[in-house]
Design a protein around this motif. Structure first.
Motif, PDB file in Angstrom:
ATOM      1  N   SER A   1       0.845  -1.191   0.000  1.00 39.55           N
ATOM      2  CA  SER A   1       0.000   0.000   0.000  1.00 39.55           C
ATOM      3  C   SER A   1       0.881   1.243   0.000  1.00 39.55           C
ATOM      4  O   SER A   1       1.702   1.432   0.898  1.00 39.55           O
ATOM      5  CB  SER A   1      -0.912   0.014   1.232  1.00 39.55           C
TER       6      SER A   1
ATOM      7  N   TYR B   1     -10.951  13.176  -8.377  1.00 39.82           N
ATOM      8  CA  TYR B   1     -11.735  12.021  -7.924  1.00 39.82           C
ATOM      9  C   TYR B   1     -12.385  11.321  -9.115  1.00 39.82           C
ATOM     10  O   TYR B   1     -12.362  10.087  -9.230  1.00 39.82           O
ATOM     11  CB  TYR B   1     -12.801  12.480  -6.929  1.00 39.82           C
TER      12      TYR B   1
ATOM     13  N   SER C   1     -11.651   7.583 -10.595  1.00 37.85           N
ATOM     14  CA  SER C   1     -12.759   6.632 -10.722  1.00 37.85           C
ATOM     15  C   SER C   1     -12.778   6.005 -12.110  1.00 37.85           C
ATOM     16  O   SER C   1     -13.080   4.810 -12.261  1.00 37.85           O
ATOM     17  CB  SER C   1     -14.085   7.337 -10.436  1.00 37.85           C
TER      18      SER C   1
ATOM     19  N   ARG D   1      -9.912   3.405 -12.504  1.00 34.78           N
ATOM     20  CA  ARG D   1     -10.149   2.095 -11.872  1.00 34.78           C
ATOM     21  C   ARG D   1     -10.640   1.049 -12.879  1.00 34.78           C
ATOM     22  O   ARG D   1     -10.465  -0.149 -12.653  1.00 34.78           O
ATOM     23  CB  ARG D   1     -11.173   2.221 -10.747  1.00 34.78           C
TER      24      ARG D   1
ATOM     25  N   ARG E   1      -5.973  -1.886  -6.026  1.00 32.28           N
ATOM     26  CA  ARG E   1      -7.011  -1.042  -5.460  1.00 32.28           C
ATOM     27  C   ARG E   1      -6.513   0.402  -5.416  1.00 32.28           C
ATOM     28  O   ARG E   1      -5.337   0.665  -5.120  1.00 32.28           O
ATOM     29  CB  ARG E   1      -7.362  -1.471  -4.035  1.00 32.28           C
TER      30      ARG E   1
ATOM     31  N   HIS F   1      -8.196   3.974  -3.650  1.00 35.28           N
ATOM     32  CA  HIS F   1      -9.342   4.522  -2.933  1.00 35.28           C
ATOM     33  C   HIS F   1      -8.902   5.710  -2.097  1.00 35.28           C
ATOM     34  O   HIS F   1      -7.767   5.766  -1.607  1.00 35.28           O
ATOM     35  CB  HIS F   1     -10.024   3.461  -2.061  1.00 35.28           C
TER      36      HIS F   1
ATOM     37  N   TYR G   1      -5.190   9.436  -0.453  1.00 39.50           N
ATOM     38  CA  TYR G   1      -5.380   8.239  -1.276  1.00 39.50           C
ATOM     39  C   TYR G   1      -4.432   7.115  -0.876  1.00 39.50           C
ATOM     40  O   TYR G   1      -3.272   7.356  -0.509  1.00 39.50           O
ATOM     41  CB  TYR G   1      -5.175   8.563  -2.760  1.00 39.50           C
TER      42      TYR G   1
END
Length: 415
Positions: free
Chosen positions: A190, A222, A226, A229, A237, A239, A260
């Protein structure tokens, strides 16, 4: 011993000290349950775990251990050690909670199981007179604060560390029927970043054309991410949240901030994905005539499975009648700063299942409720016994210790 096949053989002929381990934990069972409840009922965020720090430190001192409070320059870390000579086993105890939903990741159970494992292994060393040392290390701020990274940098894992050990709870319904625990878990990396957008304030009704809208930059970023993704891999991932979105509607926001997480099976792939995410931020800034800057946090590395330690733990749990999956090849899209530890010393980070509703899992309010039950506590204690026995095996079995070190030194095959 064949590590590539994932099978552990050999070892000493003497029987694992299951009775000694169980007796040591039973002797302080009531106090351990009290520690668990106190931590759960007083959830604290990373680096603010004052109650947890004091509760565990007090308990350890009552058991006769010398405790170093505020260890390694961290206000809510602690350390205690027992034994002499030989190899060193470290139990890692987490105890931070999540904002608003408390111990929805069950860190109260992590602390309880690690403390119980430490107590049991220390007493076994004492009773059997074996060489070796065991340490309990309080590791604050796992939930994004990278406590273990700071402890690594401060030298908390230096020396002849044969194994760093801990376990994490999850929902029992995620395991095959009959199984209680998973020994070898693949947690992914991460990478964390905050981005600040700086615009120009103006009266939103009177002269909006004089403003540069930092909230528009955040919303555009944002939206960009999106859309991104849709083109990332299934095991990745991205987010985030808008932490600061302005103040009042009639002023064009001049400042916004986003936070993020970018997750991927390896740090290398994570860095590649991070570069794509940053282009989304930068495009949003250009489109809104805003400036931007990044605030980076420590990366959580992917968790390396140690085959020797995982196989030994599964075998030891089987001796107590508890079925454990030795290793899972499917990555779990969670991340932990224990991954960084696994790149520094041989490490074991298993998981165990606690009763939870079918629609509940970590980081949900229902899981916080599940983590306070007597049933969850009992499962954490059964795993504490397994971790203590794993520590005993590492201290007393040269072949197991050597196998764990070989696994640790093997070059990671994932690129």
């Amino acid at each position: 011993m064949s590590n590539t096949a994932g099978v552990v053989s050999g070892g000493p002929a003497h029987k694992p000290p299951i009775d000694q381990v169980a007796a040591a934990i039973d002797a302080c069972a009531t106090s351990l349950r009290d520690v668990n409840r106190k931590i759960h009922d007083n959830p604290e965020l990373g680096y603010k775990e004052v109650t947890a720090h004091d509760t565990i430190s007090d308990f350890l001192e009552q058991q006769g251990f010398k405790v170093t409070r505020h260890a390694y320059g961290l206000d809510t870390s602690f350390e205690a050690e027992y034994g002499s000579g030989g190899r060193l086993v470290i139990f890692c105890a987490e105890y931070d909670a999540l904002p608003d939903i408390g111990h929805a990741c069950g860190h109260n159970l992590i602390a309880t199981s690690s403390v119980a494992g430490f107590i049991a292994l220390a007493e076994t060393i004492k009773q059997l007179g074996i060489p070796g040392r065991v340490r309990i290390l309080g590791t604050p701020a796992e939930e994004g604060g990278a406590g273990k990274v700071k402890l690594l940098e401060a030298g908390a894992f230096q020396g002849d560390v044969a194994a760093a050990i801990m376990m994490h709870p999850t929902a029992a319904h995620s395991y095959p029927p009959g199984f209680t625990a998973l020994a070898g878990v693949k947690f992914i990396a991460s990478l964390k970043v905050r981005v600040e957008f700086h615009g120009k304030p103006a009266h939103a009704g009177g002269q909006p054309w004089n403003g540069h809208n930092a909230l528009d930059a955040a919303v555009a970023a944002y939206t960009n991410i999106s859309m991104l993704r849709q083109q990332i891999r299934p095991d990745e991932r991205v987010h985030g949240v808008i932490e600061d979105g302005g103040t009042v509607p009639n002023v064009i926001p001049s400042y916004t901030r986003m936070n993020y997480y970018i997750r991927s099976p390896t740090v290398k792939r994570g860095e590649e994905l991070m570069a794509r995410v940053k282009r989304c931020f930068e495009a949003a800034a250009a489109a809104t005539n805003c400036t931007y800057n990044y605030i980076h946090a420590p990366t959580y590395m992917d968790l390396r499975i140690n085959n020797t330690l995982s196989q030994e733990f599964a075998k030891l749990m089987a001796l107590m009648g508890i079925k454990t999956i030795p290793r899972s090849e499917e990555p779990v899209t969670f991340s932990t700063d224990m991954g960084n530890v696994s790149y520094a010393v041989p490490s074991f980070h298993g998981t165990f299942g606690i009763p939870a509703p079918k629609d509940a899992g970590p980081h949900q309010p229902k899981f916080a409720e599940a983590s306070k039950t007597d049933e969850a506590h009992d499962i954490s204690i059964s795993c504490a016994k397994g971790m203590a026995l794993l520590g005993w095996r590492v201290l007393t079995d040269d072949e197991v210790a050597a196998g764990a070190m070989r696994d640790f030194k093997e070059k990671d095959s994932q690129e």
